[in-house]
Design a protein around this motif. Structure first.
Motif, PDB file in Angstrom:
ATOM      1  N   ARG A  50       0.842  -1.203   0.000  1.00 40.79           N
ATOM      2  CA  ARG A  50       0.000   0.000   0.000  1.00 40.79           C
ATOM      3  C   ARG A  50       0.886   1.265   0.000  1.00 40.79           C
ATOM      4  O   ARG A  50       0.585   2.249  -0.675  1.00 40.79           O
ATOM      5  N   ALA A  51       1.958   1.213   0.755  1.00 40.46           N
ATOM      6  CA  ALA A  51       2.879   2.363   0.778  1.00 40.46           C
ATOM      7  C   ALA A  51       3.540   2.541  -0.584  1.00 40.46           C
ATOM      8  O   ALA A  51       3.760   3.672  -1.035  1.00 40.46           O
ATOM      9  N   TRP A  52       3.860   1.432  -1.248  1.00 33.69           N
ATOM     10  CA  TRP A  52       4.412   1.529  -2.610  1.00 33.69           C
ATOM     11  C   TRP A  52       3.422   2.266  -3.517  1.00 33.69           C
ATOM     12  O   TRP A  52       3.793   3.141  -4.287  1.00 33.69           O
ATOM     13  N   ARG A  53       2.145   1.867  -3.401  1.00 31.49           N
ATOM     14  CA  ARG A  53       1.136   2.492  -4.269  1.00 31.49           C
ATOM     15  C   ARG A  53       0.987   3.976  -3.945  1.00 31.49           C
ATOM     16  O   ARG A  53       0.831   4.799  -4.839  1.00 31.49           O
ATOM     17  N   ASP A  54       1.021   4.310  -2.655  1.00 35.61           N
ATOM     18  CA  ASP A  54       0.935   5.725  -2.271  1.00 35.61           C
ATOM     19  C   ASP A  54       2.105   6.512  -2.859  1.00 35.61           C
ATOM     20  O   ASP A  54       1.935   7.630  -3.354  1.00 35.61           O
ATOM     21  N   LEU A  55       3.281   5.905  -2.777  1.00 33.98           N
ATOM     22  CA  LEU A  55       4.472   6.593  -3.268  1.00 33.98           C
ATOM     23  C   LEU A  55       4.410   6.773  -4.790  1.00 33.98           C
ATOM     24  O   LEU A  55       4.716   7.844  -5.318  1.00 33.98           O
ATOM     25  N   ILE A  56       3.955   5.734  -5.481  1.00 26.90           N
ATOM     26  CA  ILE A  56       3.828   5.837  -6.946  1.00 26.90           C
ATOM     27  C   ILE A  56       2.779   6.892  -7.297  1.00 26.90           C
ATOM     28  O   ILE A  56       2.997   7.735  -8.178  1.00 26.90           O
ATOM     29  N   ALA A  57       1.633   6.865  -6.583  1.00 34.28           N
ATOM     30  CA  ALA A  57       0.566   7.833  -6.881  1.00 34.28           C
ATOM     31  C   ALA A  57       1.062   9.266  -6.683  1.00 34.28           C
ATOM     32  O   ALA A  57       0.705  10.167  -7.435  1.00 34.28           O
ATOM     33  N   ARG A  58       1.910   9.446  -5.694  1.00 36.48           N
ATOM     34  CA  ARG A  58       2.382  10.799  -5.406  1.00 36.48           C
ATOM     35  C   ARG A  58       3.371  11.300  -6.462  1.00 36.48           C
ATOM     36  O   ARG A  58       3.381  12.476  -6.804  1.00 36.48           O
ATOM     37  N   PHE A  59       4.206  10.388  -6.981  1.00 28.81           N
ATOM     38  CA  PHE A  59       5.296  10.846  -7.844  1.00 28.81           C
ATOM     39  C   PHE A  59       5.116  10.491  -9.323  1.00 28.81           C
ATOM     40  O   PHE A  59       5.960  10.853 -10.135  1.00 28.81           O
ATOM     41  N   GLU A  60       4.054   9.754  -9.687  1.00 33.70           N
ATOM     42  CA  GLU A  60       3.987   9.285 -11.073  1.00 33.70           C
ATOM     43  C   GLU A  60       3.853  10.444 -12.071  1.00 33.70           C
ATOM     44  O   GLU A  60       4.463  10.407 -13.140  1.00 33.70           O
ATOM     45  N   ARG A  61       3.085  11.463 -11.704  1.00 34.30           N
ATOM     46  CA  ARG A  61       2.918  12.573 -12.664  1.00 34.30           C
ATOM     47  C   ARG A  61       4.226  13.340 -12.880  1.00 34.30           C
ATOM     48  O   ARG A  61       4.627  13.552 -14.024  1.00 34.30           O
ATOM     49  N   PRO A  62       4.903  13.781 -11.812  1.00 33.69           N
ATOM     50  CA  PRO A  62       6.172  14.485 -12.071  1.00 33.69           C
ATOM     51  C   PRO A  62       7.213  13.617 -12.768  1.00 33.69           C
ATOM     52  O   PRO A  62       7.948  14.116 -13.635  1.00 33.69           O
ATOM     53  N   VAL A  63       7.277  12.337 -12.421  1.00 32.49           N
ATOM     54  CA  VAL A  63       8.272  11.469 -13.067  1.00 32.49           C
ATOM     55  C   VAL A  63       7.952  11.316 -14.551  1.00 32.49           C
ATOM     56  O   VAL A  63       8.834  11.451 -15.411  1.00 32.49           O
ATOM     57  N   HIS A  64       6.689  11.048 -14.850  1.00 33.11           N
ATOM     58  CA  HIS A  64       6.299  10.881 -16.251  1.00 33.11           C
ATOM     59  C   HIS A  64       6.518  12.173 -17.027  1.00 33.11           C
ATOM     60  O   HIS A  64       7.028  12.166 -18.156  1.00 33.11           O
ATOM     61  N   ALA A  65       6.132  13.307 -16.404  1.00 26.41           N
ATOM     62  CA  ALA A  65       6.292  14.598 -17.088  1.00 26.41           C
ATOM     63  C   ALA A  65       7.768  14.896 -17.352  1.00 26.41           C
ATOM     64  O   ALA A  65       8.144  15.371 -18.435  1.00 26.41           O
ATOM     65  N   LEU A  66       8.605  14.600 -16.367  1.00 30.31           N
ATOM     66  CA  LEU A  66      10.047  14.850 -16.528  1.00 30.31           C
ATOM     67  C   LEU A  66      10.609  14.024 -17.693  1.00 30.31           C
ATOM     68  O   LEU A  66      11.297  14.556 -18.575  1.00 30.31           O
ATOM     69  N   ILE A  67      10.298  12.738 -17.693  1.00 25.76           N
ATOM     70  CA  ILE A  67      10.828  11.870 -18.745  1.00 25.76           C
ATOM     71  C   ILE A  67      10.285  12.307 -20.111  1.00 25.76           C
ATOM     72  O   ILE A  67      11.027  12.393 -21.093  1.00 25.76           O
ATOM     73  N   TRP A  68       8.994  12.578 -20.158  1.00 27.74           N
ATOM     74  CA  TRP A  68       8.364  12.983 -21.426  1.00 27.74           C
ATOM     75  C   TRP A  68       9.031  14.240 -21.969  1.00 27.74           C
ATOM     76  O   TRP A  68       9.287  14.358 -23.168  1.00 27.74           O
ATOM     77  N   ARG A  69       9.331  15.184 -21.099  1.00 29.94           N
ATOM     78  CA  ARG A  69       9.950  16.437 -21.571  1.00 29.94           C
ATOM     79  C   ARG A  69      11.414  16.222 -21.959  1.00 29.94           C
ATOM     80  O   ARG A  69      11.900  16.817 -22.919  1.00 29.94           O
ATOM     81  N   LEU A  70      12.103  15.376 -21.199  1.00 31.05           N
ATOM     82  CA  LEU A  70      13.511  15.141 -21.541  1.00 31.05           C
ATOM     83  C   LEU A  70      13.642  14.412 -22.879  1.00 31.05           C
ATOM     84  O   LEU A  70      14.629  14.570 -23.590  1.00 31.05           O
ATOM     85  N   LEU A  71      12.652  13.605 -23.206  1.00 29.84           N
ATOM     86  CA  LEU A  71      12.699  12.845 -24.460  1.00 29.84           C
ATOM     87  C   LEU A  71      12.107  13.636 -25.623  1.00 29.84           C
ATOM     88  O   LEU A  71      11.897  13.089 -26.709  1.00 29.84           O
ATOM     89  N   ALA A  72      11.849  14.909 -25.417  1.00 32.99           N
ATOM     90  CA  ALA A  72      11.159  15.725 -26.419  1.00 32.99           C
ATOM     91  C   ALA A  72      11.782  15.581 -27.794  1.00 32.99           C
ATOM     92  O   ALA A  72      12.982  15.759 -27.976  1.00 32.99           O
ATOM     93  N   GLY A  73      10.930  15.238 -28.759  1.00 34.16           N
ATOM     94  CA  GLY A  73      11.375  15.205 -30.144  1.00 34.16           C
ATOM     95  C   GLY A  73      12.145  13.968 -30.533  1.00 34.16           C
ATOM     96  O   GLY A  73      12.526  13.820 -31.695  1.00 34.16           O
ATOM     97  N   ARG A  74      12.393  13.077 -29.599  1.00 34.78           N
ATOM     98  CA  ARG A  74      13.225  11.918 -29.959  1.00 34.78           C
ATOM     99  C   ARG A  74      12.558  10.586 -29.617  1.00 34.78           C
ATOM    100  O   ARG A  74      12.443   9.731 -30.462  1.00 34.78           O
ATOM    101  N   ALA A  75      12.168  10.418 -28.411  1.00 35.14           N
ATOM    102  CA  ALA A  75      11.707   9.081 -28.029  1.00 35.14           C
ATOM    103  C   ALA A  75      10.564   9.166 -27.034  1.00 35.14           C
ATOM    104  O   ALA A  75      10.514   8.390 -26.085  1.00 35.14           O
ATOM    105  N   GLN A  76       9.644  10.098 -27.267  1.00 35.27           N
ATOM    106  CA  GLN A  76       8.589  10.261 -26.269  1.00 35.27           C
ATOM    107  C   GLN A  76       7.680   9.036 -26.162  1.00 35.27           C
ATOM    108  O   GLN A  76       7.030   8.854 -25.131  1.00 35.27           O
TER     109      GLN A  76
END
Lengths: 190, 239
Positions: A29-55
């Motif tokens: 349950r704590a794993w899920r809480d931690l993922i729920a809290r950070f999934e948006r910033p992590v996904h957004a960070l990766i998506w932006r870093l991969l801009a134009g190449r491997a999104q």
């Protein structure tokens, strides 16, 4: 008695610490809480870093980030120098930069990246597309510094630690990246 | 450090908005973390002969004695981390503290180690483990005989992946030393030097190295079968 902002923050801090401790012991349950809290910033960070190449790889790398985070979590020291958030974003950043160094992702994609939102005003869509093009055109070192600073609020020391740079290099890359972005956006009527 | 740039106040940078991540992310992550060790229980094709049964019994007895020694050594290591050695087989997730350093073993992992002062020589024979090398420690880790890794002040993970078609299991215990097909090394913090096939490379934080076994693994010998059968007894004792 209603909680004041300060007590609310303190309570949130205690909750975070308890969640972290439980997650370090493998509590699902704590794993899920931690993922729920950070999934948006992590996904957004990766998506932006991969801009134009491997999104298209952003989802996979987000998943891989959390697998690595949760496996390494028992070794994370909450009393150490790194905040949990910056530690997680560091792992995500390095995965994304490694992905960019793969030979098949070195060529800039023909189509600029951008997430069309039909409900967004036309001007905002144009601005978003222009930012996407400008960020995608930055060298990856400048792009990483810019995204970590402007979109995720990491301070210079945290960015330096994440990218294994000295603070002076972070500062100069950020200055160049901002100048390039400003130059790209100046012609827009937004 | 001050940050007096007004880029964000001049432009609405959030206009470049990412899509939302998949709603099933947590399920996918946890499913990967809960995957059992990649070993398939395959009963031997032929029933063991009486001679092989004696080998198995001898192996069990020997491993039982070794397990008792290992448990004693594990206990003494916590009191005096300066010297010592031990072996552990994790049938559940286990944490081993070696002085300031720590090793997290996934279920199914087998680790042997020997400490001499600040140097720790470890062998990950099978399974996966995360090493947090702290303080003045230097770890030399043999990963399933496929690569040797040297690290200090680093956090890294090693995964010895099995070739399922070549794994052999007697009862509940896997004989997998000969079946490791690939070793993956991931460095989370710091850096590590990996030597394999006569080459040495440095893996920086965030980097990954995959080392494949050079050829098809050989089938286990009767001696290995006997030792492998004993390992499971040791795991039960460790619990």
């Amino acid at each position: 008695m209603p909680a004041t902002p300060r007590t609310a923050r303190a309570a949130a801090g205690v909750d975070d610490e308890l969640t972290l401790r439980r997650a370090q012991k493998g509590d699902e349950r704590a794993w899920r809480d931690l993922i729920a809290r950070f999934e948006r910033p992590v996904h957004a960070l990766i998506w932006r870093l991969l801009a134009g190449r491997a999104q298209h790889r952003a989802e996979d790398l987000t998943q891989e980030t959390f697998v690595r985070v949760l496996r390494a979590l028992p070794s994370f020291d909450p009393a150490g120098k790194a905040r949990l958030s910056s530690w997680i974003l560091t792992i995500a950043t390095r995965l994304a930069l490694n992905e960019l160094r793969r030979p098949d992702h070195r060529t800039l994609a023909a189509e600029p990246p951008g997430h069309d939102r039909a409900d967004a005003p036309l001007e905002r869509q144009r601005l978003g597309a222009a930012i996407a093009r400008a960020v995608a055109a930055l060298p990856e070192g400048q792009r990483a510094v810019l995204v970590l600073r402007e979109y995720h609020g990491l301070d210079y020391e945290e960015i330096a630690a994440a990218l294994e740079l000295d603070v002076g290099t972070v500062s100069s890359r950020l200055t160049r990246a901002r100048a390039a972005l400003r130059a790209a956006l100046e012609g827009l009527d937004v | 450090m001050s940050d007096d740039d007004d880029l964000r106040t001049t432009y609405d940078l959030e206009a470049w908005a990412p899509p939302a991540p998949s709603g099933s992310l947590a399920d996918a992550v946890i499913a990967r973390l809960r995957q059992p060790p990649a070993v398939v229980a395959i009963e031997p094709e032929d029933a063991p002969t009486r001679r092989r049964r004696w080998h198995l019994a001898g192996g069990l007895a020997g491993a039982l004695a070794a397990a008792v020694v290992a448990v004693v050594v594990v206990g003494s290591l916590k009191r005096a981390p300066g010297v010592g050695s031990g072996t552990i087989i994790a049938d559940t997730a286990r944490s081993v503290e070696l002085g300031e350093s720590r090793v997290q073993l996934d279920p199914g992992a087998e680790l042997a180690w020997e400490r001499a002062g600040d140097r720790v020589r470890a062998v990950l024979r099978r399974g996966s483990a995360t090493f947090s090398v702290a303080g003045e420690d230097t770890f030399e880790i043999d990963g399933a005989a496929l690569a040797s890794v040297t690290a200090s002040g680093a956090s890294l993970r090693m995964e010895a992946k099995m070739n399922l078609s070549d794994a052999r299991v007697i009862g509940a215990s896997a004989v997998t030393a000969a079946a490791v097909a690939m070793l993956t090394i991931v460095v989370y913090e710091g850096s590590a030097r990996a030597t394999h096939g006569g080459q040495t490379v440095t893996i920086e934080a965030g980097g990954t190295l995959d080392v494949r076994a050079p050829g098809p693994p050989r089938p286990p010998s009767p001696t290995e079968v006997a030792v492998g059968a004993g390992l499971d007894v040791q795991a039960q004792l460790d619990e």
